[in-house]
Design a protein around this motif. Structure first.
Motif, PDB file in Angstrom:
ATOM      1  N   SER A   1       1.444   2.534   3.476  1.00 39.30           N
ATOM      2  CA  SER A   1       1.740   1.468   4.438  1.00 39.30           C
ATOM      3  C   SER A   1       2.878   1.833   5.380  1.00 39.30           C
ATOM      4  O   SER A   1       3.046   1.209   6.419  1.00 39.30           O
TER       5      SER A   1
ATOM      6  N   VAL B   1      -0.138  -0.518  -4.297  1.00 43.32           N
ATOM      7  CA  VAL B   1      -1.589  -0.375  -4.189  1.00 43.32           C
ATOM      8  C   VAL B   1      -1.865   1.087  -3.859  1.00 43.32           C
ATOM      9  O   VAL B   1      -1.408   1.597  -2.829  1.00 43.32           O
TER      10      VAL B   1
ATOM     11  N   GLY C   1       0.803  -1.215   0.000  1.00 43.81           N
ATOM     12  CA  GLY C   1       0.000   0.000   0.000  1.00 43.81           C
ATOM     13  C   GLY C   1       0.839   1.269   0.000  1.00 43.81           C
ATOM     14  O   GLY C   1       1.887   1.340   0.634  1.00 43.81           O
TER      15      GLY C   1
ATOM     16  N   GLN D   1      -8.301   1.559   0.840  1.00 42.68           N
ATOM     17  CA  GLN D   1      -7.146   0.724   0.514  1.00 42.68           C
ATOM     18  C   GLN D   1      -5.900   1.590   0.517  1.00 42.68           C
ATOM     19  O   GLN D   1      -5.990   2.804   0.436  1.00 42.68           O
TER      20      GLN D   1
ATOM     21  N   GLN E   1      -3.032   0.602   2.747  1.00 46.31           N
ATOM     22  CA  GLN E   1      -2.179   0.248   3.876  1.00 46.31           C
ATOM     23  C   GLN E   1      -1.698  -1.205   3.791  1.00 46.31           C
ATOM     24  O   GLN E   1      -1.017  -1.672   4.685  1.00 46.31           O
ATOM     25  N   GLU E   2      -2.012  -1.887   2.705  1.00 45.35           N
ATOM     26  CA  GLU E   2      -1.703  -3.304   2.575  1.00 45.35           C
ATOM     27  C   GLU E   2      -0.200  -3.594   2.582  1.00 45.35           C
ATOM     28  O   GLU E   2       0.593  -2.860   2.012  1.00 45.35           O
TER      29      GLU E   2
END
Length: 188
Positions: free
Chosen positions: A83, A114, A80, A148, A150-151
């Motif tokens: 992240s 991401v 992400g 979305q 932070q993946e």
């Protein structure tokens, strides 16, 4: 010469070029951080990526063991935008740590970024988090949340092409047929 200053904003970390006098405008709510160049970290900060790599390798080992796989050729990671993980440092840590484990030795880490996307509850619009922050650019509301971005998640693990007779002494393998380079393992 160009000086760099880090700025911690409500919506995440950004690095802004600053004139030598250090008096550039900062986004609302920003405060000065380090005067280090962008993404230059101390030894303690680099340990963050190494710790993440150790977790990735452990997860790869667990999935491989559960599927009768002895080596992997690549691991694809969803990373992400907000992240907090620096891709270059992660790749350096991967190369160092992965080569110490037989199962991941020589394996490539593929990082798929991401985009960070935020949703506004007031108007229902989605927008780019990094560009606009916590305040909705469509209606000005602060009633927002991150959808979305932070993946840090394994997307795929691939195994090298192996001669089936090399995989097991009797030519048979306990691994499912889907575990080969043409049909990589997918982790959701």
């Amino acid at each position: 010469s160009q000086a760099w200053r880090g700025a911690l904003k409500e919506e995440g970390i950004g690095l802004l070029p600053m004139p030598d006098d250090g008096k550039a405008d900062r986004p609302s709510g920003a405060r000065a951080a380090s005067s280090r160049p962008p993404f230059v970290r101390t030894a303690e900060e680099k340990v963050h990526e190494l710790g993440i790599v150790y977790h990735i390798i452990r997860d790869v080992e667990n999935v491989a063991r559960a599927n009768g796989v002895s080596r992997v050729s690549s691991v694809t990671l969803l990373l992400g935008e907000v992240s907090g993980v620096v891709p270059d440092l992660l790749l350096d840590a991967w190369r160092w740590a992965a080569d110490k484990k037989p199962i991941t030795q020589g394996a490539e880490l593929i990082v798929e970024p991401v985009e960070a996307v935020t949703h506004c509850e007031a108007c229902g619009c989605d927008y780019a988090t990094v560009e606009h922050g916590k305040t909705c650019p469509h209606c000005g509301s602060g009633e927002t949340y991150l959808l979305q971005g932070q993946e840090v998640m394994i997307k795929q693990i691939e195994t090298p092409d192996e001669d089936p007779t090399d995989a097991a002494p009797d030519g048979l393998s306990d691994a499912p047929d889907a575990v080969d380079a043409a049909n990589p393992l997918h982790i959701a």
